[in-house]
Design a protein around this motif. Sequence first.
Motif, PDB file in Angstrom:
ATOM      1  N   TYR A 168     -29.219 -85.033 106.300  1.00 51.75           N
ATOM      2  CA  TYR A 168     -28.424 -84.866 107.549  1.00 51.75           C
ATOM      3  C   TYR A 168     -29.334 -83.984 108.420  1.00 51.75           C
ATOM      4  O   TYR A 168     -30.210 -83.244 108.240  1.00 51.75           O
ATOM      5  N   GLN A 212     -27.960 -89.438 107.621  1.00 48.03           N
ATOM      6  CA  GLN A 212     -26.920 -89.502 108.647  1.00 48.03           C
ATOM      7  C   GLN A 212     -27.048 -88.638 109.616  1.00 48.03           C
ATOM      8  O   GLN A 212     -27.688 -87.526 109.331  1.00 48.03           O
ATOM      9  N   ASN A 216     -25.451 -85.720 111.812  1.00 48.02           N
ATOM     10  CA  ASN A 216     -24.612 -85.006 111.565  1.00 48.02           C
ATOM     11  C   ASN A 216     -24.853 -83.442 111.839  1.00 48.02           C
ATOM     12  O   ASN A 216     -25.931 -83.095 111.917  1.00 48.02           O
ATOM     13  N   ASN A 217     -23.804 -82.583 112.297  1.00 48.08           N
ATOM     14  CA  ASN A 217     -23.956 -81.388 112.612  1.00 48.08           C
ATOM     15  C   ASN A 217     -23.886 -80.775 111.324  1.00 48.08           C
ATOM     16  O   ASN A 217     -22.689 -80.200 111.063  1.00 48.08           O
ATOM     17  N   LYS A 268     -20.767 -80.461 108.715  1.00 49.12           N
ATOM     18  CA  LYS A 268     -19.352 -80.643 109.462  1.00 49.12           C
ATOM     19  C   LYS A 268     -18.684 -82.068 108.910  1.00 49.12           C
ATOM     20  O   LYS A 268     -19.470 -82.915 109.028  1.00 49.12           O
ATOM     21  N   ASP A 269     -17.469 -82.001 108.544  1.00 49.70           N
ATOM     22  CA  ASP A 269     -16.776 -83.157 108.200  1.00 49.70           C
ATOM     23  C   ASP A 269     -17.293 -83.857 106.842  1.00 49.70           C
ATOM     24  O   ASP A 269     -16.842 -84.969 106.276  1.00 49.70           O
ATOM     25  N   VAL A 270     -18.221 -83.081 106.210  1.00 50.99           N
ATOM     26  CA  VAL A 270     -18.714 -83.573 104.823  1.00 50.99           C
ATOM     27  C   VAL A 270     -17.608 -83.061 103.721  1.00 50.99           C
ATOM     28  O   VAL A 270     -17.489 -81.734 103.843  1.00 50.99           O
ATOM     29  N   SER A 271     -17.075 -83.775 103.052  1.00 47.47           N
ATOM     30  CA  SER A 271     -15.859 -83.449 102.215  1.00 47.47           C
ATOM     31  C   SER A 271     -16.196 -82.869 100.915  1.00 47.47           C
ATOM     32  O   SER A 271     -15.527 -82.079 100.307  1.00 47.47           O
ATOM     33  N   ASP A 297     -20.414 -72.132 104.790  1.00 46.40           N
ATOM     34  CA  ASP A 297     -20.237 -73.500 104.763  1.00 46.40           C
ATOM     35  C   ASP A 297     -21.138 -74.069 103.628  1.00 46.40           C
ATOM     36  O   ASP A 297     -20.752 -75.016 102.819  1.00 46.40           O
ATOM     37  N   HIS A 320     -19.559 -76.103 100.336  1.00 49.71           N
ATOM     38  CA  HIS A 320     -19.886 -77.347  99.774  1.00 49.71           C
ATOM     39  C   HIS A 320     -20.878 -77.331  98.589  1.00 49.71           C
ATOM     40  O   HIS A 320     -21.457 -78.430  98.417  1.00 49.71           O
TER      41      HIS A 320
END
Length: 317
Positions: free
Chosen positions: A205, A231, A233-234, A237-240, A261, A265
């Motif tokens: 990312y 990808q 991506n910040n 963020k929004d990685v589940s 964070d 994760h």
Amino acid sequence: MTEWKEFSVAINNEAAEAVSSIFTELGSSGVSISDRNDFLHMPEYGNDTLWELDEENFPKDGVVIKGYFTEHDDLDQINDELTRRVKQLADYGIMITHLDITMSDVKEEDWSNAWKKYYHPVNITRFLTIVPQWETYEKRFDDERIVYLDPGLAFGTGTHPTTQLCIQALETYVFPEAKLFDVGTGSGVLSIAADLYGAKEVRAYDLDEVAVTSAKDNIRLNQLEDRIDVQANNLLKDVSDQADIIVANILTEVILPFIPDAYAHLEDDGLFITSGIILDKKDEVIESLIRHDFDILQVNQMKDWVAVIAKKTKKEE
């Protein structure tokens, strides 16, 4: 042929990463860092060495960071904003010395190719060597991994101390079934190394679209495009979902708020490998990791840079 404007910022080493980020945020089409220490302390094996030191291009004190813009950019505004933001770094606790900002003309042919004559294979570890795509290199050992890179000017050669520290950590901790997130991938070199060390799944990312393109190109160069997902991506963020290992070679100012964070994760007992940490910030990062329920496994140092390997511990109910 495109005419390029090269902005050069001569400054002390401690400010190098921050100035590089400023260039990127201003829209530079490439960023290069000329640091004498990268040459004087580069690991050497026989006659293999990454660079040949040109005394005229490398200051005895500090570093030179260069950014590249076209003649169609608002160069006066870029110069004013660059100067303002570099001087403002002192307000964030980054000491500024040896500061000198200049601008010059560079032809596209010179910008794209002239620097390549200095770039040769370098052995990062016993088991991994970085090789520029235009160089011929034969393995020294049957189990040696080769990472082919076309580093360009945007994301360096993959041999900065922070990158070396991360590669060394990956060599130690990656295991065959590992799922790994590479946060702030840049050239993609850490993702490539993780795959070569046997990770089962690798995701890369980066917030910068130029970095995403660079990483994809280098991953394709190593014929790993079907194995590594890249990808824009910040951070995460929004990685589940969660990973077994997260590696992040980013600025300390980004690492610190990212720690919670990263914990969220990671699987239980997952590993957080982080670098980009200047020596003066080491204790602050370690204290924050411990405060967020990480156990510190290793703290490794190369020159003035530090990498920390930490393990997620399950929080008590």
